[in-house]
Design a protein around this motif. Structure first.
Motif, PDB file in Angstrom:
ATOM      1  N   VAL A 151       0.835  -1.200   0.000  1.00 54.06           N
ATOM      2  CA  VAL A 151       0.000   0.000   0.000  1.00 54.06           C
ATOM      3  C   VAL A 151       0.872   1.253   0.000  1.00 54.06           C
ATOM      4  O   VAL A 151       0.641   2.183  -0.798  1.00 54.06           O
ATOM      5  CB  VAL A 151      -0.946   0.003   1.215  1.00 54.06           C
ATOM      6  N   PHE A 152       1.872   1.314   0.858  1.00 56.52           N
ATOM      7  CA  PHE A 152       2.759   2.480   0.890  1.00 56.52           C
ATOM      8  C   PHE A 152       3.588   2.589  -0.387  1.00 56.52           C
ATOM      9  O   PHE A 152       3.792   3.679  -0.921  1.00 56.52           O
ATOM     10  CB  PHE A 152       3.682   2.413   2.107  1.00 56.52           C
ATOM     11  N   HIS A 153       4.070   1.451  -0.873  1.00 51.66           N
ATOM     12  CA  HIS A 153       4.901   1.454  -2.074  1.00 51.66           C
ATOM     13  C   HIS A 153       4.128   1.948  -3.296  1.00 51.66           C
ATOM     14  O   HIS A 153       4.699   2.560  -4.206  1.00 51.66           O
ATOM     15  CB  HIS A 153       5.430   0.034  -2.319  1.00 51.66           C
ATOM     16  N   HIS A 154       2.808   1.723  -3.312  1.00 53.07           N
ATOM     17  CA  HIS A 154       1.976   2.140  -4.442  1.00 53.07           C
ATOM     18  C   HIS A 154       1.040   3.274  -4.054  1.00 53.07           C
ATOM     19  O   HIS A 154      -0.034   3.429  -4.633  1.00 53.07           O
ATOM     20  CB  HIS A 154       1.151   0.951  -4.950  1.00 53.07           C
ATOM     21  N   PHE A 155       1.452   4.088  -3.111  1.00 55.84           N
ATOM     22  CA  PHE A 155       0.554   5.113  -2.581  1.00 55.84           C
ATOM     23  C   PHE A 155       0.083   6.080  -3.668  1.00 55.84           C
ATOM     24  O   PHE A 155      -1.024   6.611  -3.608  1.00 55.84           O
ATOM     25  CB  PHE A 155       1.247   5.894  -1.465  1.00 55.84           C
ATOM     26  N   ASP A 156       0.918   6.304  -4.668  1.00 52.64           N
ATOM     27  CA  ASP A 156       0.533   7.230  -5.732  1.00 52.64           C
ATOM     28  C   ASP A 156      -0.733   6.771  -6.452  1.00 52.64           C
ATOM     29  O   ASP A 156      -1.483   7.593  -6.999  1.00 52.64           O
ATOM     30  CB  ASP A 156       1.671   7.393  -6.739  1.00 52.64           C
ATOM     31  N   LEU A 157      -0.996   5.456  -6.447  1.00 53.39           N
ATOM     32  CA  LEU A 157      -2.195   4.948  -7.112  1.00 53.39           C
ATOM     33  C   LEU A 157      -3.470   5.414  -6.413  1.00 53.39           C
ATOM     34  O   LEU A 157      -4.503   5.605  -7.058  1.00 53.39           O
ATOM     35  CB  LEU A 157      -2.164   3.417  -7.162  1.00 53.39           C
ATOM     36  N   LEU A 158      -3.418   5.589  -5.097  1.00 54.42           N
ATOM     37  CA  LEU A 158      -4.588   6.091  -4.375  1.00 54.42           C
ATOM     38  C   LEU A 158      -4.942   7.495  -4.847  1.00 54.42           C
ATOM     39  O   LEU A 158      -6.117   7.809  -5.086  1.00 54.42           O
ATOM     40  CB  LEU A 158      -4.321   6.085  -2.874  1.00 54.42           C
ATOM     41  N   ALA A 159      -3.929   8.348  -4.989  1.00 54.20           N
ATOM     42  CA  ALA A 159      -4.184   9.705  -5.463  1.00 54.20           C
ATOM     43  C   ALA A 159      -4.672   9.700  -6.914  1.00 54.20           C
ATOM     44  O   ALA A 159      -5.601  10.434  -7.273  1.00 54.20           O
ATOM     45  CB  ALA A 159      -2.920  10.547  -5.322  1.00 54.20           C
ATOM     46  N   ASN A 161      -6.374   7.533  -8.407  1.00 52.97           N
ATOM     47  CA  ASN A 161      -7.755   7.036  -8.487  1.00 52.97           C
ATOM     48  C   ASN A 161      -8.720   7.844  -7.623  1.00 52.97           C
ATOM     49  O   ASN A 161      -9.822   7.372  -7.313  1.00 52.97           O
ATOM     50  CB  ASN A 161      -7.793   5.563  -8.092  1.00 52.97           C
ATOM     51  N   ASN A 162      -8.279   9.041  -7.240  1.00 46.69           N
ATOM     52  CA  ASN A 162      -9.128   9.950  -6.454  1.00 46.69           C
ATOM     53  C   ASN A 162      -9.576   9.328  -5.132  1.00 46.69           C
ATOM     54  O   ASN A 162     -10.699   9.563  -4.667  1.00 46.69           O
ATOM     55  CB  ASN A 162     -10.359  10.373  -7.279  1.00 46.69           C
ATOM     56  N   HIS A 163      -8.685   8.541  -4.525  1.00 45.84           N
ATOM     57  CA  HIS A 163      -8.990   7.917  -3.252  1.00 45.84           C
ATOM     58  C   HIS A 163      -8.148   8.466  -2.111  1.00 45.84           C
ATOM     59  O   HIS A 163      -8.136   7.904  -1.013  1.00 45.84           O
ATOM     60  CB  HIS A 163      -8.804   6.396  -3.356  1.00 45.84           C
ATOM     61  N   PHE A 164      -7.407   9.534  -2.380  1.00 38.89           N
ATOM     62  CA  PHE A 164      -6.681  10.214  -1.302  1.00 38.89           C
ATOM     63  C   PHE A 164      -6.410  11.647  -1.724  1.00 38.89           C
ATOM     64  O   PHE A 164      -5.944  11.879  -2.838  1.00 38.89           O
ATOM     65  CB  PHE A 164      -5.351   9.522  -0.983  1.00 38.89           C
ATOM     66  N   PRO A 165      -6.677  12.603  -0.817  1.00 42.02           N
ATOM     67  CA  PRO A 165      -7.357  12.434   0.483  1.00 42.02           C
ATOM     68  C   PRO A 165      -8.872  12.345   0.297  1.00 42.02           C
ATOM     69  O   PRO A 165      -9.415  12.875  -0.667  1.00 42.02           O
ATOM     70  CB  PRO A 165      -6.957  13.704   1.232  1.00 42.02           C
ATOM     71  N   ILE A 166      -9.525  11.689   1.244  1.00 47.16           N
ATOM     72  CA  ILE A 166     -10.988  11.579   1.203  1.00 47.16           C
ATOM     73  C   ILE A 166     -11.533  11.633   2.630  1.00 47.16           C
ATOM     74  O   ILE A 166     -10.789  11.500   3.606  1.00 47.16           O
ATOM     75  CB  ILE A 166     -11.465  10.271   0.537  1.00 47.16           C
ATOM     76  N   ASP A 167     -12.829  11.792   2.729  1.00 46.87           N
ATOM     77  CA  ASP A 167     -13.533  11.722   4.000  1.00 46.87           C
ATOM     78  C   ASP A 167     -14.044  10.289   4.161  1.00 46.87           C
ATOM     79  O   ASP A 167     -14.961   9.854   3.453  1.00 46.87           O
ATOM     80  CB  ASP A 167     -14.698  12.716   4.001  1.00 46.87           C
ATOM     81  N   LEU A 168     -13.442   9.540   5.079  1.00 44.52           N
ATOM     82  CA  LEU A 168     -13.832   8.138   5.255  1.00 44.52           C
ATOM     83  C   LEU A 168     -15.288   7.990   5.686  1.00 44.52           C
ATOM     84  O   LEU A 168     -15.941   6.990   5.358  1.00 44.52           O
ATOM     85  CB  LEU A 168     -12.921   7.464   6.287  1.00 44.52           C
ATOM     86  N   ALA A 169     -15.802   8.966   6.411  1.00 42.73           N
ATOM     87  CA  ALA A 169     -17.192   8.874   6.859  1.00 42.73           C
ATOM     88  C   ALA A 169     -18.149   8.854   5.672  1.00 42.73           C
ATOM     89  O   ALA A 169     -19.218   8.234   5.730  1.00 42.73           O
ATOM     90  CB  ALA A 169     -17.516  10.046   7.780  1.00 42.73           C
ATOM     91  N   ASP A 177      -9.189  -1.479  -6.126  1.00 42.99           N
ATOM     92  CA  ASP A 177      -8.978  -2.762  -6.788  1.00 42.99           C
ATOM     93  C   ASP A 177      -7.804  -2.685  -7.751  1.00 42.99           C
ATOM     94  O   ASP A 177      -7.779  -3.370  -8.769  1.00 42.99           O
ATOM     95  CB  ASP A 177     -10.243  -3.196  -7.535  1.00 42.99           C
ATOM     96  N   TYR A 178      -6.809  -1.847  -7.397  1.00 44.00           N
ATOM     97  CA  TYR A 178      -5.718  -1.559  -8.325  1.00 44.00           C
ATOM     98  C   TYR A 178      -4.330  -1.662  -7.697  1.00 44.00           C
ATOM     99  O   TYR A 178      -3.326  -1.552  -8.400  1.00 44.00           O
ATOM    100  CB  TYR A 178      -5.898  -0.153  -8.913  1.00 44.00           C
ATOM    101  N   PHE A 193      -3.918   5.997   7.511  1.00 43.06           N
ATOM    102  CA  PHE A 193      -3.223   7.232   7.140  1.00 43.06           C
ATOM    103  C   PHE A 193      -4.188   8.289   6.598  1.00 43.06           C
ATOM    104  O   PHE A 193      -3.765   9.322   6.108  1.00 43.06           O
ATOM    105  CB  PHE A 193      -2.140   6.964   6.102  1.00 43.06           C
ATOM    106  N   PHE A 194      -5.496   8.033   6.683  1.00 45.66           N
ATOM    107  CA  PHE A 194      -6.458   8.979   6.152  1.00 45.66           C
ATOM    108  C   PHE A 194      -6.735  10.125   7.125  1.00 45.66           C
ATOM    109  O   PHE A 194      -7.167  11.207   6.724  1.00 45.66           O
ATOM    110  CB  PHE A 194      -7.774   8.275   5.815  1.00 45.66           C
ATOM    111  N   GLU A 195      -6.503   9.891   8.408  1.00 49.13           N
ATOM    112  CA  GLU A 195      -6.858  10.909   9.395  1.00 49.13           C
ATOM    113  C   GLU A 195      -6.061  10.681  10.683  1.00 49.13           C
ATOM    114  O   GLU A 195      -5.372   9.674  10.842  1.00 49.13           O
ATOM    115  CB  GLU A 195      -8.354  10.864   9.695  1.00 49.13           C
ATOM    116  N   GLY A 196      -6.140  11.638  11.592  1.00 40.91           N
ATOM    117  CA  GLY A 196      -5.503  11.514  12.898  1.00 40.91           C
ATOM    118  C   GLY A 196      -3.987  11.463  12.852  1.00 40.91           C
ATOM    119  O   GLY A 196      -3.346  12.094  12.003  1.00 40.91           O
TER     120      GLY A 196
END
Length: 366
Positions: A151-159, A161-169, A177-178, A193-196
């Protein structure tokens, strides 16, 4: 501990300096690994760096290494006590990242025999920086799951895919799935790592991963059946160790390509150079599918490897002298009158008249 040994014995000894992150969950697995190493390898001494506060901790596993194979060496308590870290965890992380490097390097200067390898927790990115100055090998030791590593090694994929940053609530039930090696996973179930506190220390964690790729070895504490999918994905993706790749090549077949640690070229120039080398069909230590790209290597050791048949060099004196010492012919990085593809092919042709003459001259200079 008495470390007195004969000069010959010290010269043959591999001395590993182990640098765990200052937390029990990180110290224990590194100590277990060090004891395993010392119990199975001959002529290995492991010195484990600990904070003075941690000297009383000595984790054990089901067997003991040979006498004197593992020792502790303390550095001053330059970071907040383990008793207080929970009160301000981001401050503790910042102290680990900024205040431990200097005393560890001072300890390194005092240890005998000379340290030949550094084994450092992945979160201690500055250990790679120390290795860069001293030109010794470093292993990056990851103590969490391989899934979290991916997850950390591929963290750029979250951004991407518009999955970081987000509101988890609001979006926590959305699936990723990537990320290689992971099944479809709810965002809320990914590392915190999304909050706190996790969000407050995220930038430092990502910085550590960028340095981790400059290590010669990456050691993961897992076993295959537990995380087979993720382990296999990472094994296929992470770069091969330099010497593993070199050992698999034919004799005198590899062109070592380096522009030094100071010289830089434009992205357009680099694209032209790498395209030319790729199109030549020659094996090379630098980039591309037919070669290997690395951020740093022990150049003299590489030049002396039996598979290296040529050196594309920027012609600074250190590189020139090392190539002469290793009897490796040099291809000077100047303005070419011939297309790059053609000159690379001619330079690496061992059977041509030019190839024979160049190698005869390199041997004579040696």
């Amino acid at each position: 501990m008495d470390l007195s040994r004969s000069q010959a014995g010290a010269a043959r000894m591999a001395h590993v300096m182990a640098i765990p992150y200052p937390g029990r969950g990180h110290i224990n697995p590194m100590m277990n690994f060090c004891k395993l190493l010392a119990s199975t390898a001959t002529d290995v001494l492991v010195t484990t760096k600990v904070m003075e506060e941690w000297l009383g901790i000595s984790p054990t596993i089901g067997f003991e290494p040979k006498p004197d194979a593992v020792q502790f060496a303390p550095i001053p308590n330059v970071i907040p006590s383990k008793r207080d870290r929970a009160e301000n965890f981001p401050m503790f992380i910042e102290a680990v990242m900024t205040k431990m490097e200097a005393p560890v390097e001072q300890l390194l200067d005092r240890l005998e025999p000379l340290v030949t390898t550094i084994l450092a927790d992945t979160y201690l990115f500055w250990a790679v920086r120390i290795r860069n100055k001293r030109k010794i090998q470093v292993g990056s030791f990851w103590t969490m799951s391989v899934l979290v590593f991916s997850v950390f090694h591929h963290f750029d994929l979250l951004a991407q895919n518009n999955h970081f940053p987000i509101d988890l609530a609001k979006r926590g039930d959305e699936l990723e799935d990537y990320i290689p090696g992971l099944p479809p996973t709810r965002l809320v179930d990914l590392p915190t790592f999304f909050e706190g506190k996790g969000r407050a220390t995220l930038d430092r964690a990502l910085e550590c991963f960028s340095w981790m790729l400059k290590a010669q070895y990456i050691i993961l504490t897992t076993f295959h059946k537990l995380e087979a999918r993720t382990v296999d994905a990472l094994k296929a993706e992470l770069p091969l160790p330099i010497y593993t790749w070199l050992d698999a090549q034919p004799e005198a077949s590899v062109l070592y390509f380096s522009l030094g640690s100071f010289l830089s070229v434009s992205s357009d120039q680099m694209e032209e150079l790498t395209t030319g080398v790729r199109n030549s069909g020659v094996r090379f230590l630098f980039c591309g599918k037919r070669g290997l790209v690395v951020p740093w290597c022990d150049q003299l050791k590489v030049l002396n490897h039996f598979v290296v048949g040529g050196f594309w060099t920027h012609c600074r004196l250190n590189s020139t002298l090392e190539a002469i010492f290793a009897s490796v012919p040099m291809l000077a990085f100047l303005i070419f009158d011939l297309p790059i593809v053609e000159i690379v092919q001619r330079f690496m042709d061992l059977d041509s008249e030019d190839g024979k003459a160049i190698r005869k001259m390199a041997s004579e200079l040696q």
